[in-house]
Design a protein around this motif. Structure first.
Motif, PDB file in Angstrom:
ATOM      1  N   ARG A   1       2.525   4.997   5.325  1.00 16.03           N
ATOM      2  CA  ARG A   1       1.527   6.068   5.339  1.00 16.03           C
ATOM      3  C   ARG A   1       0.961   6.212   3.938  1.00 16.03           C
ATOM      4  NH1 ARG A   1       1.803  12.546   6.650  1.00 16.03           N
ATOM      5  NH2 ARG A   1       2.872  12.590   4.615  1.00 16.03           N
TER       6      ARG A   1
ATOM      7  N   GLN B   1      -2.213   6.482   8.321  1.00 16.64           N
ATOM      8  CA  GLN B   1      -0.968   6.019   8.930  1.00 16.64           C
ATOM      9  C   GLN B   1      -1.199   4.605   9.426  1.00 16.64           C
ATOM     10  OE1 GLN B   1       2.146   7.581   9.263  1.00 16.64           O
ATOM     11  NE2 GLN B   1       2.784   5.568  10.003  1.00 16.64           N
ATOM     12  N   MET B   2      -0.396   3.687   8.955  1.00 14.47           N
ATOM     13  CA  MET B   2      -0.563   2.278   9.309  1.00 14.47           C
ATOM     14  C   MET B   2       0.687   1.793  10.034  1.00 14.47           C
ATOM     15  SD  MET B   2      -2.367   0.855   5.820  1.00 14.47           S
ATOM     16  CE  MET B   2      -0.854   0.920   4.871  1.00 14.47           C
ATOM     17  N   ASN B   3       0.528   1.451  11.276  1.00  9.95           N
ATOM     18  CA  ASN B   3       1.630   0.961  12.112  1.00  9.95           C
ATOM     19  C   ASN B   3       1.384  -0.494  12.487  1.00  9.95           C
ATOM     20  OD1 ASN B   3       2.733   3.585  12.099  1.00  9.95           O
ATOM     21  ND2 ASN B   3       1.569   4.145  13.932  1.00  9.95           N
ATOM     22  N   SER B   4       2.431  -1.137  12.952  1.00  6.93           N
ATOM     23  CA  SER B   4       2.345  -2.540  13.403  1.00  6.93           C
ATOM     24  C   SER B   4       1.636  -3.403  12.358  1.00  6.93           C
ATOM     25  CB  SER B   4       1.603  -2.618  14.738  1.00  6.93           C
ATOM     26  OG  SER B   4       2.243  -1.838  15.718  1.00  6.93           O
ATOM     27  N   LEU B   5       2.067  -3.258  11.137  1.00  4.08           N
ATOM     28  CA  LEU B   5       1.399  -3.962  10.044  1.00  4.08           C
ATOM     29  C   LEU B   5       1.544  -5.467  10.165  1.00  4.08           C
ATOM     30  CD1 LEU B   5       2.292  -1.499   7.199  1.00  4.08           C
ATOM     31  CD2 LEU B   5      -0.022  -2.263   7.740  1.00  4.08           C
TER      32      LEU B   5
ATOM     33  N   GLY C   1       5.178  -5.707  11.295  1.00  5.21           N
ATOM     34  CA  GLY C   1       5.605  -4.796  12.342  1.00  5.21           C
ATOM     35  C   GLY C   1       6.012  -3.430  11.839  1.00  5.21           C
ATOM     36  N   GLY C   2       6.138  -3.307  10.539  1.00  3.35           N
ATOM     37  CA  GLY C   2       6.539  -2.036   9.962  1.00  3.35           C
ATOM     38  C   GLY C   2       5.387  -1.076   9.786  1.00  3.35           C
ATOM     39  N   SER C   3       5.681   0.055   9.163  1.00  4.12           N
ATOM     40  CA  SER C   3       4.702   1.130   8.989  1.00  4.12           C
ATOM     41  C   SER C   3       4.693   1.632   7.553  1.00  4.12           C
ATOM     42  CB  SER C   3       5.020   2.304   9.917  1.00  4.12           C
ATOM     43  OG  SER C   3       4.966   1.925  11.274  1.00  4.12           O
TER      44      SER C   3
ATOM     45  N   ARG D   1      -3.913   0.633  15.595  1.00  2.00           N
ATOM     46  CA  ARG D   1      -2.738   0.519  14.722  1.00  2.00           C
ATOM     47  C   ARG D   1      -2.777   1.531  13.582  1.00  2.00           C
ATOM     48  NH1 ARG D   1      -2.017  -3.905  11.745  1.00  2.00           N
ATOM     49  NH2 ARG D   1      -4.243  -4.488  11.604  1.00  2.00           N
ATOM     50  N   PHE D   2      -3.961   1.832  13.086  1.00  2.00           N
ATOM     51  CA  PHE D   2      -4.112   2.765  11.964  1.00  2.00           C
ATOM     52  C   PHE D   2      -4.692   4.080  12.459  1.00  2.00           C
ATOM     53  CE2 PHE D   2      -4.767  -0.502   8.279  1.00  2.00           C
ATOM     54  CZ  PHE D   2      -3.619  -1.173   8.677  1.00  2.00           C
ATOM     55  N   THR D   3      -4.282   5.173  11.818  1.00  2.00           N
ATOM     56  CA  THR D   3      -4.817   6.488  12.137  1.00  2.00           C
ATOM     57  C   THR D   3      -5.148   7.224  10.848  1.00  2.00           C
ATOM     58  OG1 THR D   3      -3.463   6.608  14.149  1.00  2.00           O
ATOM     59  CG2 THR D   3      -4.426   8.666  13.333  1.00  2.00           C
TER      60      THR D   3
END
Length: 121
Positions: free
Chosen positions: A18, A81-85, A14-16, A66-68
């Motif tokens: 970059r 950028q990686m979110n909701s890992l 759930g973490g992020s 989730r990723f940008t």
């Protein structure tokens, strides 16, 4: 072109994070840049790709939303950028560059050393 990936680490689900891919030896503005990853015992897979202009991007299905991926050509750096890992995102992440192709592929000309991303459940 020398590429240096950084920004990996250990994060809870759930973490992020970059990731950054910094280039030296050449400007990146004419290169397509890709992020790839390889988990233990698995084949390398293409995660995301960005065109030289930044206008076109690609994401593998499991990371869409989730990723940008982005690029700052003035800083000669590409970001992921990686979110909701998720634990399934655990892998060594590599960036790669190619000036002779419009898309990313596994035979790209330049590869950086990877950065480890570990997602705990």
């Amino acid at each position: 072109v020398q590429l240096q990936a950084s920004g990996g680490g250990l994060v809870q689900a759930g973490g992020s994070l970059r990731l950054s891919c910094a280039a030296s030896g050449s400007t990146l503005d004419s290169y397509v840049i890709g992020w790839f990853r390889q988990a233990p015992g698995k084949e390398r897979e293409g995660v995301s790709c960005i065109s030289s202009s930044g206008d076109d991007t690609y994401y593998m299905r499991s990371v869409k939303g989730r990723f940008t991926i982005s690029r700052d050509n003035a800083k000669n750096t590409v970001y992921l950028q990686m979110n909701s890992l998720k634990p399934d995102d655990t892998a060594v992440y590599y960036c790669a560059a190619d000036a002779s192709s419009a898309t990313c592929h596994y035979g790209m000309n330049y590869w950086g050393k990877g950065t480890q991303v570990t997602v705990s459940s």
